[in-house]
Motif scaffolding. Structure first.
Motif, short mmCIF file in Angstrom:
data_model
loop_
_atom_site.label_atom_id
_atom_site.label_comp_id
_atom_site.label_asym_id
_atom_site.label_seq_id
_atom_site.Cartn_x
_atom_site.Cartn_y
_atom_site.Cartn_z
N PHE A 1 0.83 -1.21 0.00
CA PHE A 1 0.00 0.00 0.00
C PHE A 1 0.86 1.26 0.00
O PHE A 1 0.65 2.17 -0.82
CB PHE A 1 -0.93 0.00 1.22
CG PHE A 1 -1.72 1.26 1.38
CD1 PHE A 1 -2.82 1.52 0.58
CD2 PHE A 1 -1.36 2.21 2.34
CE1 PHE A 1 -3.55 2.69 0.72
CE2 PHE A 1 -2.08 3.39 2.49
CZ PHE A 1 -3.17 3.63 1.68
N ASN A 2 1.84 1.31 0.90
CA ASN A 2 2.67 2.51 1.02
C ASN A 2 3.60 2.70 -0.17
O ASN A 2 3.82 3.83 -0.63
CB ASN A 2 3.46 2.47 2.32
CG ASN A 2 2.60 2.81 3.53
OD1 ASN A 2 2.37 3.97 3.84
ND2 ASN A 2 2.12 1.78 4.22
N LEU A 3 4.14 1.62 -0.69
CA LEU A 3 4.99 1.74 -1.88
C LEU A 3 4.16 2.16 -3.09
O LEU A 3 4.61 2.96 -3.92
CB LEU A 3 5.68 0.40 -2.15
CG LEU A 3 6.78 0.02 -1.16
CD1 LEU A 3 7.16 -1.45 -1.31
CD2 LEU A 3 8.02 0.90 -1.36
N LYS B 1 12.76 -4.84 12.10
CA LYS B 1 11.36 -4.68 12.50
C LYS B 1 11.31 -4.46 14.02
O LYS B 1 12.08 -5.07 14.76
CB LYS B 1 10.55 -5.92 12.17
CG LYS B 1 10.56 -6.33 10.71
CD LYS B 1 9.83 -7.67 10.57
CE LYS B 1 9.97 -8.24 9.18
NZ LYS B 1 9.37 -9.59 9.09
N PRO B 2 10.37 -3.66 14.50
CA PRO B 2 9.46 -2.82 13.72
C PRO B 2 10.20 -1.60 13.17
O PRO B 2 11.05 -1.03 13.84
CB PRO B 2 8.39 -2.40 14.73
CG PRO B 2 9.11 -2.42 16.04
CD PRO B 2 10.13 -3.53 15.95
N PHE B 3 9.88 -1.22 11.96
CA PHE B 3 10.56 -0.09 11.32
C PHE B 3 9.52 0.97 10.98
O PHE B 3 8.33 0.69 10.84
CB PHE B 3 11.29 -0.54 10.05
CG PHE B 3 10.44 -1.37 9.12
CD1 PHE B 3 9.51 -0.79 8.28
CD2 PHE B 3 10.59 -2.75 9.11
CE1 PHE B 3 8.73 -1.56 7.44
CE2 PHE B 3 9.81 -3.53 8.26
CZ PHE B 3 8.88 -2.93 7.43
N SER B 4 9.98 2.20 10.86
CA SER B 4 9.09 3.27 10.44
C SER B 4 8.97 3.22 8.93
O SER B 4 9.96 2.99 8.22
CB SER B 4 9.61 4.64 10.89
OG SER B 4 10.67 5.07 10.07
N MET B 5 7.79 3.44 8.42
CA MET B 5 7.59 3.42 6.97
C MET B 5 8.39 4.54 6.31
O MET B 5 8.91 4.36 5.20
CB MET B 5 6.10 3.55 6.65
CG MET B 5 5.77 3.31 5.19
SD MET B 5 6.35 1.69 4.58
CE MET B 5 5.48 0.60 5.71
N ARG B 6 8.52 5.65 6.99
CA ARG B 6 9.29 6.76 6.43
C ARG B 6 10.74 6.37 6.21
O ARG B 6 11.33 6.67 5.17
CB ARG B 6 9.20 7.97 7.37
CG ARG B 6 9.92 9.20 6.86
CD ARG B 6 9.70 10.36 7.81
NE ARG B 6 10.36 11.56 7.34
CZ ARG B 6 10.35 12.72 7.98
NH1 ARG B 6 9.66 12.84 9.11
NH2 ARG B 6 10.97 13.77 7.49
#
Length: 237
Positions: A20-22, A103-108
């Motif tokens: 979704f974000n990509l 993980k967990p990583f920020s999407m930014r």
């Protein structure tokens, strides 16, 4: 044409979030939920970047990365792992990963790394030799030239295919030739790891890979020198 990113991850919720974000950033995505399927897509679809989990069914991420590297040396690979062990990160670099993110990583942060790795590949392909004009952001150290505008390094006038971390490491060392930097300082200044704890082998692996790309004889380096027990330096001219 949009860039194509292969996501190899067995947790569907993570795949959905990444896709979704990509997609919102304009990337096309391919998805695989086990290592064997991921390797098949990597070899058949020739993606522009691979996001590769370590713990996968049928074939682990390390083996996938190694198999991809045997066929394609330039495609950027970012390893995804929930494990904090230093050995995972070091082994990932040793089998050919360009970068890793825990993980967990920020999407930014992940999107920034995706962009940086793809841009590095594009620039290296587009500029096998440096452009004639010099905008004042070039650092020349003998046979090595670092173009801080292009975010690229050149040796004897030819582009060197460095990962973003290798580029940052070379630039940092070359900015102060003759200055010895410890592994701890390099982890803090290049990797942005504060409160350094271990992982000095990750620095050694990155140095080894950098030497393999810029040195005539990596076993007898001309540019990046080891000071035993102290750290590394870029040799003064």
């Amino acid at each position: 044409m949009s860039k194509k990113i292969l996501i190899v991850e067995d947790e569907k919720n993570i795949v959905d979030i990444l896709s979704f974000n990509l997609g919102r950033e304009g990337y096309e995505t391919l998805e695989a939920y086990d290592g064997a399927a991921g390797l098949k897509l990597a070899l058949e679809e020739d993606p522009d970047l691979i996001l590769l989990d370590i713990m996968l069914p049928r074939m682990n991420g390390f083996d996938v990365c190694k198999a991809v590297r045997e066929k394609n040396t330039s495609i950027p690979i970012i390893m995804l792992t929930a494990r904090e062990e230093e050995s995972d990160k070091v082994f990932g670099l040793e089998v050919g990963a360009d970068d890793y993110i825990t993980k967990p990583f920020s999407m930014r942060e992940l999107l920034a790394r995706v962009k940086a790795n793809i841009r590095r590949t594009e620039l290296t392909t587009a500029h096998p030799t440096p452009p004639a004009e010099d905008d004042g952001r070039r650092l020349v150290r003998g046979r090595i030239m670092i173009d801080m505008g292009l975010l690229m390094a050149f040796k004897d006038g030819r582009a060197v295919d460095l990962t973003p971390k290798e580029y940052e490491l070379l630039k940092f060392l070359a900015t102060e030739p003759g200055q010895v930097f410890s592994r701890e300082v390099l982890m803090e200044r290049v990797w942005n790891y504060n409160n350094f704890v271990g992982e000095d082998r990750a620095v050694d692996v990155a140095i080894r890979r950098l030497r393999e790309k810029i040195e005539d004889d990596p076993a007898n380096p001309e540019f990046v020198i080891t000071r035993r027990g102290l750290g590394y330096l870029f040799r003064e001219e």
